[in-house]
Each structure stands twice: as C-alpha cells, then as structure tokens.
Scaffold this active site. Structure first.
Site, PDB file in Angstrom:
ATOM      1  N   CYS A 125       0.816  -1.223   0.000  1.00  0.00           N
ATOM      2  CA  CYS A 125       0.000   0.000   0.000  1.00  0.00           C
ATOM      3  C   CYS A 125       0.849   1.272   0.000  1.00  0.00           C
ATOM      4  CB  CYS A 125      -0.942   0.005   1.194  1.00  0.00           C
ATOM      5  SG  CYS A 125      -1.951  -1.465   1.275  1.00  0.00           S
ATOM      6  N   HIS A 146      -3.128   7.180   2.718  1.00  0.00           N
ATOM      7  CA  HIS A 146      -3.586   5.873   2.235  1.00  0.00           C
ATOM      8  C   HIS A 146      -4.975   5.603   2.825  1.00  0.00           C
ATOM      9  CE1 HIS A 146      -3.938   1.746   1.314  1.00  0.00           C
ATOM     10  NE2 HIS A 146      -3.569   1.273   2.483  1.00  0.00           N
ATOM     11  N   ASN A 159      -9.896  -0.170   0.472  1.00  0.00           N
ATOM     12  CA  ASN A 159      -8.431  -0.111   0.411  1.00  0.00           C
ATOM     13  C   ASN A 159      -7.967  -0.627  -0.959  1.00  0.00           C
ATOM     14  OD1 ASN A 159      -5.695  -0.509   0.625  1.00  0.00           O
ATOM     15  ND2 ASN A 159      -5.776  -1.525   2.606  1.00  0.00           N
TER      16      ASN A 159
HETATM   17  O1  UT7 Z   1      -3.047  -1.509   3.992  1.00  0.00           O
HETATM   18  C1  UT7 Z   1      -2.906  -2.406   5.066  1.00  0.00           C
HETATM   19  C2  UT7 Z   1      -4.117  -3.282   5.081  1.00  0.00           C
HETATM   20  N1  UT7 Z   1      -4.679  -3.613   6.335  1.00  0.00           N
HETATM   21  C3  UT7 Z   1      -5.291  -2.753   7.178  1.00  0.00           C
HETATM   22  O2  UT7 Z   1      -5.293  -1.570   7.043  1.00  0.00           O
HETATM   23  C4  UT7 Z   1      -6.017  -3.396   8.329  1.00  0.00           C
HETATM   24  C5  UT7 Z   1      -5.866  -2.673   9.645  1.00  0.00           C
HETATM   25  N2  UT7 Z   1      -6.800  -3.206  10.601  1.00  0.00           N
HETATM   26  C6  UT7 Z   1      -8.086  -2.841  10.623  1.00  0.00           C
HETATM   27  O3  UT7 Z   1      -8.502  -1.988   9.860  1.00  0.00           O
HETATM   28  C7  UT7 Z   1      -8.986  -3.451  11.670  1.00  0.00           C
HETATM   29  O4  UT7 Z   1      -8.205  -4.258  12.524  1.00  0.00           O
HETATM   30  C8  UT7 Z   1     -10.134  -4.319  11.052  1.00  0.00           C
HETATM   31  C9  UT7 Z   1     -11.142  -3.411  10.369  1.00  0.00           C
HETATM   32  C10 UT7 Z   1      -9.582  -5.314  10.061  1.00  0.00           C
HETATM   33  C11 UT7 Z   1     -10.861  -5.063  12.165  1.00  0.00           C
HETATM   34  O5  UT7 Z   1     -11.370  -4.170  13.117  1.00  0.00           O
HETATM   35  P1  UT7 Z   1     -11.126  -4.437  14.677  1.00  0.00           P
HETATM   36  O6  UT7 Z   1     -11.819  -3.355  15.394  1.00  0.00           O
HETATM   37  O7  UT7 Z   1      -9.631  -4.538  14.879  1.00  0.00           O
HETATM   38  O8  UT7 Z   1     -11.869  -5.808  14.888  1.00  0.00           O
HETATM   39  P2  UT7 Z   1     -11.287  -7.180  15.427  1.00  0.00           P
HETATM   40  O9  UT7 Z   1     -10.394  -7.809  14.403  1.00  0.00           O
HETATM   41  O10 UT7 Z   1     -10.716  -6.958  16.804  1.00  0.00           O
HETATM   42  O11 UT7 Z   1     -12.605  -8.028  15.539  1.00  0.00           O
HETATM   43  C12 UT7 Z   1     -13.655  -7.692  16.443  1.00  0.00           C
HETATM   44  C13 UT7 Z   1     -14.782  -8.663  16.249  1.00  0.00           C
HETATM   45  C14 UT7 Z   1     -14.340 -10.127  16.265  1.00  0.00           C
HETATM   46  O12 UT7 Z   1     -15.352 -10.858  16.932  1.00  0.00           O
HETATM   47  P3  UT7 Z   1     -15.175 -11.322  18.447  1.00  0.00           P
HETATM   48  O13 UT7 Z   1     -13.947 -12.188  18.444  1.00  0.00           O
HETATM   49  O14 UT7 Z   1     -15.008 -10.063  19.227  1.00  0.00           O
HETATM   50  O15 UT7 Z   1     -16.445 -12.058  18.706  1.00  0.00           O
HETATM   51  C15 UT7 Z   1     -14.323 -10.513  14.806  1.00  0.00           C
HETATM   52  O16 UT7 Z   1     -14.562 -11.888  14.610  1.00  0.00           O
HETATM   53  O17 UT7 Z   1     -15.394  -8.454  14.971  1.00  0.00           O
HETATM   54  C16 UT7 Z   1     -15.476  -9.705  14.269  1.00  0.00           C
HETATM   55  N3  UT7 Z   1     -15.367  -9.434  12.839  1.00  0.00           N
HETATM   56  C17 UT7 Z   1     -16.426  -9.118  12.080  1.00  0.00           C
HETATM   57  N4  UT7 Z   1     -17.725  -8.977  12.376  1.00  0.00           N
HETATM   58  C18 UT7 Z   1     -18.550  -8.631  11.371  1.00  0.00           C
HETATM   59  C19 UT7 Z   1     -14.255  -9.423  12.065  1.00  0.00           C
HETATM   60  N5  UT7 Z   1     -14.582  -9.104  10.801  1.00  0.00           N
HETATM   61  C20 UT7 Z   1     -15.918  -8.914  10.790  1.00  0.00           C
HETATM   62  C21 UT7 Z   1     -16.834  -8.547   9.782  1.00  0.00           C
HETATM   63  N6  UT7 Z   1     -18.128  -8.413  10.112  1.00  0.00           N
HETATM   64  N7  UT7 Z   1     -16.451  -8.305   8.509  1.00  0.00           N
END
Ligand code: UT7
Length: 329
Positions: free
Chosen positions: A115, A256, A286
């Site tokens: 990215c 980004h 993204n």
């Molecule tokens: O260019 C580099 C590319 N990558 C990035 O920029 C990614 C950077 N990271 C992020 O943007 C965030 O970490 C995410 C958007 C990917 C995730 O957000 P988060 O607030 O860090 O969520 P999390 O991974 O801590 O997940 C929280 C909950 C989990 O459930 P439990 O374990 O709390 O029950 C996940 O299973 O949300 C759940 N979850 C979802 N729920 C609904 C994960 N993905 C989804 C989804 N829809 N798509």
C-alpha cells in the site's frame, strides 16, 4: 537552482463493477453497520472476470496520465509501477505498460511496497530525475487485491477494492514545485502480520511444501491497525521536519485510504482540520498501491488540489513498509 521532479499530469482507472456492504452481507457473516463503524467503507469497485486486473488498470491510468501530459511516449525515460498484484509474478507490470503505451526508450520496473507502493515509486522516480539519470518518468500505483482475498474470510474480504492512479513526472529547473521531501521506512519483522504464503519460491504453487499454506491474503488485523496508527503519524512528523515545515503549511493531506479510523487518528495527531483531509475510503475501500494516486486524482478533479499547493501523502502496508511524501503540486 536545483533540478526538481515535477508532476505534470495525473490519470486513474477503476473497474465499473460495484460491490456494496449489502452485497457482502450475502457472501459472509457481516453487516453494513459493522463495516462502516470499523472501517468507514460503504462500497468498493472490483475487477470483473479474467480480462480485468492489475495490468488492465495500470494501462488505463497510464494512458490517461500520458494523454493529459501531451508528452510523446518515446520521450519517456522511465516507467515505475508500485504494485504487489501484477498479472504475473514476472514479467513486471511496468514492462507491460511500457509496451502498451509505446514508451520505446524507457526503462521499466516494479516496486514492491504494497500500500506504500506509490510513495516508494514516486520517491525513486524523483531521485532518478534529480540526479540526472532520466528526465521524465511515468509513476503508477495499482492493485487488484480482490483477486487475492479469501471470499470466505470476513476479516479481510470486506476491506479491499481495486484501482489505479498514475502521474507523469518531469525534470524542471528554477521551480518551487515538485517532490520536496520523502521518508521511507520498513520493518520486515512484521511481515507475518499481512502476507500471502503460496506462490513464491518458498511455497511454490502445487508443491508439497505449499500444502496447508494459504494462497490468499492473511492478516492479523489488530496488529496491522496498531502499527498503522503509529506509522502514519511518525512518517508525517518526520517528513515535515525534513522539509522544515509544520502541518499548518500543508494545504491537503492525502493519506492511504485503508480505514477511516486510522486516517482520523493521523489527522488528529497532526492537528489537521477536516477540510484538509482527503477521503474516498467510503467509495473504494483499500485499493492498496492505487489508493494514494487515486486520491490525488480525485482531489484535483474536485478542485481541492491546485497547482502550487502543498500536499502531504502517507502510506503503510505489507512488508511492513511505510512512508510519506510532501509534494508541491
Ligand atoms: O493496507 C494495510 C491493510 N490492512 C489494514 O489496514 C487493516 C488494519 N486493521 C483494521 O482496519 C482493523 O483491525 C479491522 C477493520 C480489520 C478489524 O477491526 P477491529 O476493530 O480490529 O476488529 P477485530 O479484528 O478486533 O474483531 C472484532 C470482532 C471479532 O469478533 P469477536 O472475536 O469479538 O467475537 C471478529 O470476529 O469483529 C469480528 N469481525 C467481524 N464482524 C462482522 C471481524 N470481521 C468482521 C466482519 N463483520 N467483517
């Protein structure tokens, strides 16, 4: 007066196929509310079928940038492409573009910085122009990561979209325009946080050692999130210091577009008001290497980025890599 690398024109390319959060609700266990709250993304564009992909987007953006520059492709010294999703592992996407646009006298290579690919590629091109090695360059940022996601993994497939942007850069003397400063950083110890295991020479496709390994993007989202929050702010502070500016001197911030929360945290750390922060993450998600040049393209098209303005760009991604550029447009 020193020789500067000045952006002459910009182009872009996007697939027409739209994938909304509501569409994704039918594919994985997710919701529009969750995606909007956690990322700010509402919809994204995705390549449709085998004929649409990174090469196709790169050529589209490059063609528009070249046409708008009025430059004869034979006069181009260099084609640089920031991408991690080329049509082939090799040959490079840059060589494909060089051929399609008829840049018969240009060198061409890809820059692998995920990215941050456009940040890295533009700084490479500018260094080669400033040193006199070439007089002009076409710099492309492009990816089609929707070809590399696992559509059963809700934690990654909701994030990405496809797109490209390209700029024509030329040497100019006696100007205060051009790339004013760059910061490039890396930390390979974080490579495991976002990667694709299979397809390289470590785990070749179909090899015994590739068995059980993932051929799609795997990501530890919260690790990448924490890294990104720190990296975006750090790179911006460093590049501002390097060019002797403060955030008050920045007319427009084009970060980004990975996640609205990450962008807002960076803008807050830099005390940048909302009207100086360019956003299109809600429309495209993204787009990896395409994200920053696509943002610059739209900012210019909307009249928010005009000749003589100072724009700061910043990106982070797989590697881990990150970096920032300050450009006088
Ligand atoms: O260019 C580099 C590319 N990558 C990035 O920029 C990614 C950077 N990271 C992020 O943007 C965030 O970490 C995410 C958007 C990917 C995730 O957000 P988060 O607030 O860090 O969520 P999390 O991974 O801590 O997940 C929280 C909950 C989990 O459930 P439990 O374990 O709390 O029950 C996940 O299973 O949300 C759940 N979850 C979802 N729920 C609904 C994960 N993905 C989804 C989804 N829809 N798509």
């Amino acid at each position: 007066m020193s020789r500067k690398a000045v952006i002459q024109s910009i182009g872009h390319a996007l697939p027409s196929k739209l994938l909304t959060n509501t569409d994704l609700e039918k594919i994985v266990a997710t919701s529009d509310d969750w995606i909007v709250q956690r990322t700010g993304i509402k919809e994204r564009r995705i390549c449709d079928g085998p004929n649409e992909g990174t090469g196709w987007l790169a050529v589209g953006a490059a063609t528009e940038a070249m046409e708008r520059s009025g430059m004869d492709p034979n006069d181009l010294g260099l084609v640089l492409c920031g991408t991690v999703s080329g049509d082939y592992i090799w040959p490079s996407t840059a060589c494909m573009v060089q051929d399609k646009i008829g840049a018969h006298n240009a060198g061409a290579f890809d820059v692998s910085a995920a990215c941050a690919g456009f940040i890295y590629a533009l700084s490479n091109a500018a260094a080669m122009i400033e040193s006199g090695q070439v007089d002009s360059a076409l710099v492309i940022g492009v990816d089609s990561l929707t070809k590399q996601v696992d559509w059963t993994d809700r934690s990654t497939c909701i994030l990405f979209g496809d797109g490209a942007g390209a700029v024509v850069v030329k040497a100019e003397e006696n100007t205060d325009r051009g790339l004013l400063g760059t910061v490039l950083k890396s930390d390979g110890s974080g490579g495991k946080f976002i990667c694709i295991d299979v397809g390289g020479s470590r785990y070749p496709w179909g090899s015994p050692q590739a068995e059980g390994k993932k051929a799609h993007i795997t990501m530890m989202g919260s690790e990448v999130y924490r890294f990104a929050i720190q990296a975006m702010g750090d790179a911006c502070c460093k590049v501002l210091e390097k060019v002797g500016m403060s955030s008050d001197d920045i007319d427009l911030f084009v970060p980004h577009q990975a996640n609205l929360r990450i962008i807002e945290a960076a803008a807050k750390r830099l005390s940048l008001p909302h009207d100086k922060v360019f956003l299109n993450v809600h429309k495209y998600g993204n787009t990896s290497g395409g994200s920053i040049p696509l943002g610059l393209y739209e900012a210019e098209a909307e009249g928010r980025l005009k000749k003589g303005m100072t724009v700061m760009t910043v990106g982070f991604g797989a590697g881990l890599v990150w970096g920032a550029n300050i450009i006088r447009w």
